[in-house]
Write a protein that holds these residues in place. Structure first.
Motif, short mmCIF file in Angstrom:
data_model
loop_
_atom_site.label_atom_id
_atom_site.label_comp_id
_atom_site.label_asym_id
_atom_site.label_seq_id
_atom_site.Cartn_x
_atom_site.Cartn_y
_atom_site.Cartn_z
N GLU A 177 12.11 57.08 -20.76
CA GLU A 177 11.20 57.80 -19.86
C GLU A 177 10.68 59.10 -20.48
O GLU A 177 9.48 59.39 -20.43
N GLN A 178 11.60 59.88 -21.04
CA GLN A 178 11.27 61.24 -21.43
C GLN A 178 10.75 61.36 -22.86
O GLN A 178 9.72 61.99 -23.10
N ARG A 179 11.42 60.72 -23.80
CA ARG A 179 11.02 60.85 -25.20
C ARG A 179 9.86 59.92 -25.55
O ARG A 179 8.94 60.32 -26.28
N TYR A 180 9.93 58.70 -25.03
CA TYR A 180 8.92 57.70 -25.40
C TYR A 180 7.83 57.52 -24.35
O TYR A 180 6.89 56.75 -24.58
N GLN A 181 7.97 58.23 -23.22
CA GLN A 181 6.90 58.26 -22.22
C GLN A 181 6.41 56.85 -21.86
O GLN A 181 5.21 56.57 -21.86
N LEU A 182 7.36 55.98 -21.54
CA LEU A 182 7.02 54.58 -21.27
C LEU A 182 6.60 54.34 -19.82
O LEU A 182 6.40 53.21 -19.41
N GLY A 183 6.48 55.40 -19.06
CA GLY A 183 5.98 55.26 -17.69
C GLY A 183 7.04 54.74 -16.74
O GLY A 183 8.24 54.82 -17.00
N GLN A 184 6.59 54.17 -15.63
CA GLN A 184 7.51 53.67 -14.61
C GLN A 184 8.12 52.36 -15.06
O GLN A 184 7.43 51.36 -15.23
N LEU A 185 9.42 52.37 -15.26
CA LEU A 185 10.15 51.19 -15.73
C LEU A 185 10.78 50.46 -14.55
O LEU A 185 11.01 51.03 -13.50
N HIS A 186 11.05 49.17 -14.73
CA HIS A 186 11.81 48.44 -13.73
C HIS A 186 12.82 47.53 -14.42
O HIS A 186 12.72 47.26 -15.62
N ILE A 187 13.81 47.11 -13.64
CA ILE A 187 14.95 46.37 -14.19
C ILE A 187 15.11 45.05 -13.45
O ILE A 187 15.00 45.00 -12.23
N THR A 188 15.41 43.99 -14.21
CA THR A 188 15.84 42.74 -13.61
C THR A 188 17.26 42.47 -14.09
O THR A 188 17.57 42.67 -15.27
N GLN A 189 18.15 42.03 -13.18
CA GLN A 189 19.57 41.90 -13.50
C GLN A 189 20.17 40.66 -12.85
O GLN A 189 19.72 40.23 -11.78
N THR A 190 21.18 40.10 -13.50
CA THR A 190 22.02 39.08 -12.88
C THR A 190 23.48 39.44 -13.14
O THR A 190 23.81 40.04 -14.17
N LEU A 191 24.34 39.06 -12.21
CA LEU A 191 25.76 39.36 -12.33
C LEU A 191 26.55 38.07 -12.18
O LEU A 191 26.40 37.36 -11.19
N GLY A 192 27.37 37.77 -13.17
CA GLY A 192 28.23 36.60 -13.13
C GLY A 192 29.69 37.00 -13.30
O GLY A 192 30.01 38.19 -13.44
N THR A 193 30.57 36.03 -13.28
CA THR A 193 32.01 36.30 -13.44
C THR A 193 32.63 35.30 -14.40
O THR A 193 32.10 34.21 -14.63
N ASP A 194 33.76 35.68 -14.97
CA ASP A 194 34.50 34.80 -15.87
C ASP A 194 35.94 35.30 -15.93
O ASP A 194 36.26 36.37 -15.39
N ILE A 195 36.77 34.53 -16.58
CA ILE A 195 38.16 34.92 -16.84
C ILE A 195 38.36 34.91 -18.35
O ILE A 195 38.06 33.91 -19.02
N PHE A 196 38.84 36.01 -18.91
CA PHE A 196 39.11 36.09 -20.34
C PHE A 196 40.60 35.86 -20.58
O PHE A 196 41.45 36.49 -19.93
N LYS A 197 40.90 34.99 -21.52
CA LYS A 197 42.28 34.82 -21.98
C LYS A 197 42.58 35.88 -23.04
O LYS A 197 41.66 36.38 -23.70
N PRO A 198 43.85 36.20 -23.23
CA PRO A 198 44.20 37.22 -24.23
C PRO A 198 43.68 36.89 -25.62
O PRO A 198 43.31 37.79 -26.37
N ASP A 199 43.65 35.59 -25.98
CA ASP A 199 43.23 35.20 -27.32
C ASP A 199 41.76 34.81 -27.39
O ASP A 199 41.28 34.29 -28.40
N ASP A 200 41.02 35.05 -26.30
CA ASP A 200 39.59 34.74 -26.29
C ASP A 200 38.87 35.63 -27.31
O ASP A 200 39.05 36.84 -27.30
N PRO A 201 38.05 35.05 -28.20
CA PRO A 201 37.36 35.86 -29.21
C PRO A 201 36.41 36.90 -28.60
O PRO A 201 36.08 37.88 -29.26
N GLU A 202 35.97 36.67 -27.36
CA GLU A 202 35.09 37.63 -26.69
C GLU A 202 35.85 38.75 -25.98
O GLU A 202 35.25 39.69 -25.46
N ASN A 203 37.17 38.65 -25.95
CA ASN A 203 37.99 39.61 -25.19
C ASN A 203 38.32 40.83 -26.04
O ASN A 203 39.16 40.76 -26.94
N ASN A 204 37.69 41.94 -25.75
CA ASN A 204 37.97 43.20 -26.45
C ASN A 204 38.66 44.22 -25.53
O ASN A 204 38.64 45.41 -25.82
N PHE A 205 39.28 43.72 -24.45
CA PHE A 205 39.87 44.63 -23.46
C PHE A 205 41.35 44.91 -23.71
O PHE A 205 42.00 45.54 -22.88
#
Length: 250
Positions: A177-205
């Motif tokens: 908004e401020q540095r690049y002066q891109l005007g009025q922005l809007h967002i589209t979002q989706t929210l899903g769920t999953d269960i991570f196993k301890p050895d899941d390669p995507e699990n960084n928690f």
């Protein structure tokens, strides 16, 4: 201080605390400033300052110099509440929001690179494309040294040249908004769920048990639907709650 003035600042502080307890002000929200209290309650700056100090002393809020006074997270389980569709939440940014809630934020950068070929993502059944070059930033977002969010962002370097030289703890939305002066922005979002196993390669928690996660996919768009940013982030399901508002707020 006169007894009448003392009564006023206590009454004002109690009024704002009651609004916090009722959920009118949520953790991380800014409460009325000294000037706003002066205007709203018709009191002196001394009384307004005392009211804010009383709220802070009682542990309901914390003042951040140069920014304001923010509601602390006092929930027993310390869950973080985030609101989908909220431009306000997005504009504040993760790092600043955590500090406002009384947490100590830290980022661990896993990857930061430029993709010359660009990137695409499907959200709500629609494809969104950032033509290259695009900046890829993947980082772990921590609160008090607990990994709360595994965040991957892709940012258009055509719309935001040299954004790759900026630090990653900023609110990118503010920068758009401020540095690049891109005007009025809007967002589209989706929210899903999953269960991570301890050895899941995507699990960084760093969890040695099964852990629920929220999966947030989002796109930030200009008024003429040019894609500024694409994001896929994993949030710890045992540390977050999400609320949803209808439409984007300004």
């Amino acid at each position: 201080m006169k007894a009448e003035d003392k009564h006023k600042f206590l009454k004002i502080s109690q009024d704002i605390i009651q609004k916090i307890e009722a959920g009118d002000y949520l953790p991380g929200d800014k409460i009325p400033s000294e000037n706003e209290i002066i205007s709203n309650y018709r009191v002196s700056n001394t009384t307004a300052r005392k009211a804010l100090l009383e709220i802070e002393t009682k542990g309901w809020a914390r003042r951040i110099k140069g920014k304001g006074t923010f509601v602390l997270n006092r929930t027993q389980d310390r869950h973080l509440l985030r609101t989908l569709g909220s431009i306000g939440d997005t504009r504040i940014g993760f790092h600043e929001k955590l500090k406002a809630e009384g947490f100590e934020p830290r980022n661990i950068i896993l990857e930061k690179t430029i993709l010359n070929e660009g990137v695409s993502s499907e959200i709500n059944g629609k494809h969104y494309i950032i033509e290259g070059p695009a900046l890829l930033v993947r980082q772990l977002r921590c609160a008090n040294d607990i990994v709360m969010k595994d965040e991957t962002k892709y940012i258009s370097l055509t719309l935001c040249p040299k954004i790759n030289i900026l630090p990653t703890d900023i609110s990118y939305y503010k920068i758009y908004e401020q540095r690049y002066q891109l005007g009025q922005l809007h967002i589209t979002q989706t929210l899903g769920t999953d269960i991570f196993k301890p050895d899941d390669p995507e699990n960084n928690f760093e969890s040695d048990v099964l852990i629920p996660v929220f999966i947030l996919d989002s796109a930030v768009l200009t008024s003429n639907d040019k894609v500024v940013e694409l994001e896929r982030s994993y949030y710890r399901g045992d540390k977050y709650r999400f609320a949803i508002i209808a439409g984007n707020e300004l």
